[in-house]
Design an enzyme around this catalytic site. Sequence first.
Site, PDB file in Angstrom:
ATOM      1  N   HIS A   1      52.490  39.419  54.196  1.00 22.02           N
ATOM      2  CA  HIS A   1      51.164  39.797  54.680  1.00 22.02           C
ATOM      3  C   HIS A   1      50.614  41.016  53.956  1.00 22.02           C
ATOM      4  O   HIS A   1      49.403  41.174  53.823  1.00 22.02           O
ATOM      5  CB  HIS A   1      51.216  40.019  56.196  1.00 22.02           C
ATOM      6  CG  HIS A   1      51.376  38.749  56.962  1.00 22.02           C
ATOM      7  ND1 HIS A   1      51.860  38.690  58.237  1.00 22.02           N
ATOM      8  CD2 HIS A   1      51.114  37.465  56.612  1.00 22.02           C
ATOM      9  CE1 HIS A   1      51.883  37.437  58.646  1.00 22.02           C
ATOM     10  NE2 HIS A   1      51.446  36.684  57.681  1.00 22.02           N
TER      11      HIS A   1
ATOM     12  N   ARG B   1      29.905  38.396  50.704  1.00 22.01           N
ATOM     13  CA  ARG B   1      30.822  37.267  50.882  1.00 22.01           C
ATOM     14  C   ARG B   1      30.750  36.817  52.338  1.00 22.01           C
ATOM     15  O   ARG B   1      31.096  37.582  53.243  1.00 22.01           O
ATOM     16  CB  ARG B   1      32.254  37.688  50.536  1.00 22.01           C
ATOM     17  CG  ARG B   1      32.424  38.247  49.124  1.00 22.01           C
ATOM     18  CD  ARG B   1      33.897  38.634  48.908  1.00 22.01           C
ATOM     19  NE  ARG B   1      34.149  39.168  47.582  1.00 22.01           N
ATOM     20  CZ  ARG B   1      34.195  40.461  47.283  1.00 22.01           C
ATOM     21  NH1 ARG B   1      33.993  41.355  48.255  1.00 22.01           N
ATOM     22  NH2 ARG B   1      34.440  40.868  46.057  1.00 22.01           N
TER      23      ARG B   1
ATOM     24  N   ARG C   1      26.033  35.225  49.143  1.00 18.27           N
ATOM     25  CA  ARG C   1      26.703  34.083  48.516  1.00 18.27           C
ATOM     26  C   ARG C   1      27.063  33.064  49.596  1.00 18.27           C
ATOM     27  O   ARG C   1      27.691  33.410  50.598  1.00 18.27           O
ATOM     28  CB  ARG C   1      27.978  34.530  47.792  1.00 18.27           C
ATOM     29  CG  ARG C   1      28.686  33.385  47.049  1.00 18.27           C
ATOM     30  CD  ARG C   1      29.941  33.880  46.351  1.00 18.27           C
ATOM     31  NE  ARG C   1      30.989  34.246  47.302  1.00 18.27           N
ATOM     32  CZ  ARG C   1      32.134  34.825  46.953  1.00 18.27           C
ATOM     33  NH1 ARG C   1      32.369  35.127  45.695  1.00 18.27           N
ATOM     34  NH2 ARG C   1      33.042  35.114  47.873  1.00 18.27           N
TER      35      ARG C   1
ATOM     36  N   GLU D   1      30.398  31.295  36.796  1.00 19.49           N
ATOM     37  CA  GLU D   1      31.836  31.549  36.882  1.00 19.49           C
ATOM     38  C   GLU D   1      32.662  30.626  35.997  1.00 19.49           C
ATOM     39  O   GLU D   1      33.895  30.726  35.984  1.00 19.49           O
ATOM     40  CB  GLU D   1      32.297  31.385  38.337  1.00 19.49           C
ATOM     41  CG  GLU D   1      31.639  32.364  39.291  1.00 19.49           C
ATOM     42  CD  GLU D   1      31.997  32.082  40.733  1.00 19.49           C
ATOM     43  OE1 GLU D   1      32.878  32.771  41.273  1.00 19.49           O
ATOM     44  OE2 GLU D   1      31.389  31.167  41.324  1.00 19.49           O
TER      45      GLU D   1
ATOM     46  N   ASP E   1      36.533  34.980  37.953  1.00 22.85           N
ATOM     47  CA  ASP E   1      36.740  33.546  37.727  1.00 22.85           C
ATOM     48  C   ASP E   1      36.359  33.135  36.313  1.00 22.85           C
ATOM     49  O   ASP E   1      37.003  32.261  35.731  1.00 22.85           O
ATOM     50  CB  ASP E   1      35.944  32.731  38.747  1.00 22.85           C
ATOM     51  CG  ASP E   1      36.733  32.483  40.023  1.00 22.85           C
ATOM     52  OD1 ASP E   1      37.959  32.290  39.930  1.00 22.85           O
ATOM     53  OD2 ASP E   1      36.136  32.493  41.104  1.00 22.85           O
TER      54      ASP E   1
ATOM     55  N   ARG F   1      44.397  33.391  38.034  1.00 22.82           N
ATOM     56  CA  ARG F   1      44.198  34.761  38.518  1.00 22.82           C
ATOM     57  C   ARG F   1      45.378  35.255  39.331  1.00 22.82           C
ATOM     58  O   ARG F   1      45.625  36.458  39.413  1.00 22.82           O
ATOM     59  CB  ARG F   1      42.947  34.823  39.402  1.00 22.82           C
ATOM     60  CG  ARG F   1      41.647  34.709  38.655  1.00 22.82           C
ATOM     61  CD  ARG F   1      40.480  34.565  39.626  1.00 22.82           C
ATOM     62  NE  ARG F   1      40.410  35.654  40.582  1.00 22.82           N
ATOM     63  CZ  ARG F   1      39.523  35.713  41.569  1.00 22.82           C
ATOM     64  NH1 ARG F   1      38.650  34.721  41.727  1.00 22.82           N
ATOM     65  NH2 ARG F   1      39.498  36.736  42.388  1.00 22.82           N
TER      66      ARG F   1
ATOM     67  N   CYS G   1      29.090  40.803  39.355  1.00 24.15           N
ATOM     68  CA  CYS G   1      29.668  41.199  40.644  1.00 24.15           C
ATOM     69  C   CYS G   1      31.181  41.051  40.656  1.00 24.15           C
ATOM     70  O   CYS G   1      31.799  41.077  41.712  1.00 24.15           O
ATOM     71  CB  CYS G   1      29.063  40.384  41.793  1.00 24.15           C
ATOM     72  SG  CYS G   1      29.301  38.602  41.630  1.00 24.15           S
TER      73      CYS G   1
END
Length: 804
Positions: free
Chosen positions: A440, A539, A575, A664, A688, A698, A735
């Site tokens: 986590h 987001r 977005r 992207e 991306d 990534r 961004c």
Amino acid sequence: MKPMVGIVVVSHSPDLAQAAVGLALQMVNGPAPRIEIAAGTSDDRLGTDAAAVAEAVVAADEGEGVVVIMDLGSAVLSAELALELLSKPSSQVRLVPAAFVEGIFAAVISAAGGGQLDAVARDAEEALHAKAAQLGRTEPPTGANVIITRPAIVAKATIVNADGIHARPAALIVEALASLDAQVTIATEHAAPVSARSPTALMSLGTRAGDVLRIEADGAGADTAVDRLVALVHDGFGELAGFDRPSPEEPGLETLREQPMGVSPGRVVGPALGMRDPITEPDPAIQISEAKRPAAIKRLANVAADVAEQLRSRSTAAGTAGQLLEATAAMATDPDVIDDASTRIQERGLTPERAIWEAIGSVADTIRGVGLRQAERVSDLYDIRNRMVSSLTGRPVPGAPDPGRPFVLLAVDLAPADAAGLDATRCLAIVTEQGGPTSHTAIIARSLGIPAVVAARGATAIPDGTLLLVDGGTGEVIKEPTADQQASATTVSRPPREKLTNPGSTADGHRIALLANIGSTQDVTVALTCGAEGVGLYRTELCFLGRAEAPAVTEQIDVYRAVFSKLGRRRVVVRTLDAGSDKPMPFLSYVTEPNPALGIRGFRTAASHPEMLHDQLRAIKEAAATESAEVWVMAPMITTVDEARTFAKAARALGLRIIGVMIETPAAALQAELILAQVDFVSIGTNDLAQYALAADRQSTSLAALNDPWQPALLRLIEIVTTAASRSGKPVGVCGEAAADPLLALVLAGLGVSSLSMAPGALVDVGHSLAAVTLEVCRQAARAACDSDSPDSAREAVRGIVNR
């Protein structure tokens, strides 16, 4: 009257047990056997209590032995534990795997007729035969996925997500059953049935992809319970699109864990600060009197509920970490754990803090033993233990420090509540001695954008204040880095400055809007505190994550309005849902994909779920209509001109004014001019774009160097987009991670980028960097970087031009 075999009925529900016993007693003419009920918990909740079962066995025994009939799950575990607590020989007690209602009937009638212990147990166990024969079913049907035998419903489902039932899936299972009265157990070929209402018991099954679960449900809502759990399993608990991770059996994993591992990218420099010391172990020698034990058990239950509520109250503001906090909260009130601790208080006179210390320690040992991936989640259990012990003893709850300045956090491990509470503008990086890529700590660090390294042995021995270089991509942790090493970092801690007070611009007045990336209303507050001119990337995934169903339009409107209202008349670029890949959504029907990053993600989900996009765009429009913020909207993962056209048409049909798309993929960059003909602006997601341009995942630590935003190939793709934007007269923003690099920001400005959106903590440094040079210098820097042959040579070339 001759003594009879005693009967003990163990059930999660007192009402169910009393009804079944009452019905059975109506079948007896004459004296009835002694029947004791051990059902429910001491605070009137559904559950079982081993101590209560033990007391019932003693009370029911008239010298002829006792038959114990249990419903399922923790009732079985409690009955087994009760035998261990008794001084009576186990040969005088029979735990009977009989059908609950029919078993009680048969046992009562057989005992009332003078049956001996073994006969009563056998009659109870065979109680279903008559019903089965009447239905013409002498054997369970074969070949079917769902088998209906009375009184239980049984289903089989195959685990499809890589990590099986760990903390979050366990919490989803418990949540799915919360509104039902059905008693449900889950077993595998390798593990006996456990209660589906116990998160820790579910985790202890040690499941992984390919394991077949046997789900058994009985009582009211059994059909619904089975359907819900089978659906969760088939959907992979919303984790089918997770990134690839090595399994414990793969060669080299243990070797890998012997060295630090980067699990969240970023290269930073800052002073070390260790986590506060954990709480001390409660004294096992302290005993409480028998008279005080019931009150201690009640106090323990109340503290467990309080800790769970504290965690849940924080989950709504924790972004991606919210679902992890919900999972941790579910473990805090795990009925099996509380029952175990309560038994230790009742039978051994332990203090509640010592009892929960031992109970959770026992569960942690079990979970640690079922596999490496589950072991990575044991810190969550210890966090619950520490919080409960702190509350019971009146001590401060251990947690992450907040020195009021930037720092690199060092810890043995971090629990979700600690990691989720970190301020990403101050915590530059996380270094832990334990944990792995699925822990986590790793998940939350990535969600917060904080570089993180795990498995760094000896990290907590580093003195506070030691300057560290931490690379969350490669796993490097360097003490007292040299000037050259510090120069390679994207963020270097320095004395705090005041917030950005002037609009972003070069020394000669060329405007570059400096915006913030956000995911919640809490993030907006941080962004404005740091001086953001607006929001360049909102987001919206937080509203959707961890949901069994997509949020309603009205709920989305409320969430978006809360963000828009804080921004006044500033710009906010929203977005639309970027689902898929590393952000799976349970309500979307994903199939397992060999490479999720190249699969159904971003705008591609709209093809199969157009209603979801329509609802989100409608909610954005209605929220924007009630607030004064300048709302722009853009779609993620656009690859073709037709996709851009489709999105623009859908957004305009609902009345949205300023519409854009994200660039992207290399395909979108190469067609930027045609895409810009369809929309009002574009925003480049460099993270991306680098991944797809360099064919480097990534999430892969071994390929981190390829995802360097200074890659000349990436910069040339950006140049194609900015050239197209210049010809069209439309704005182009960045961004991705590249926008937060003060030196790279000069290159982006020189390429023609009109806005930079970044983590709020980077705004001041980027603003000062731009203000120190002219636009012409930025253009020279851009040309030099694009003409370089490697990321390192690009950096050096730009430093030479701007004298840094």
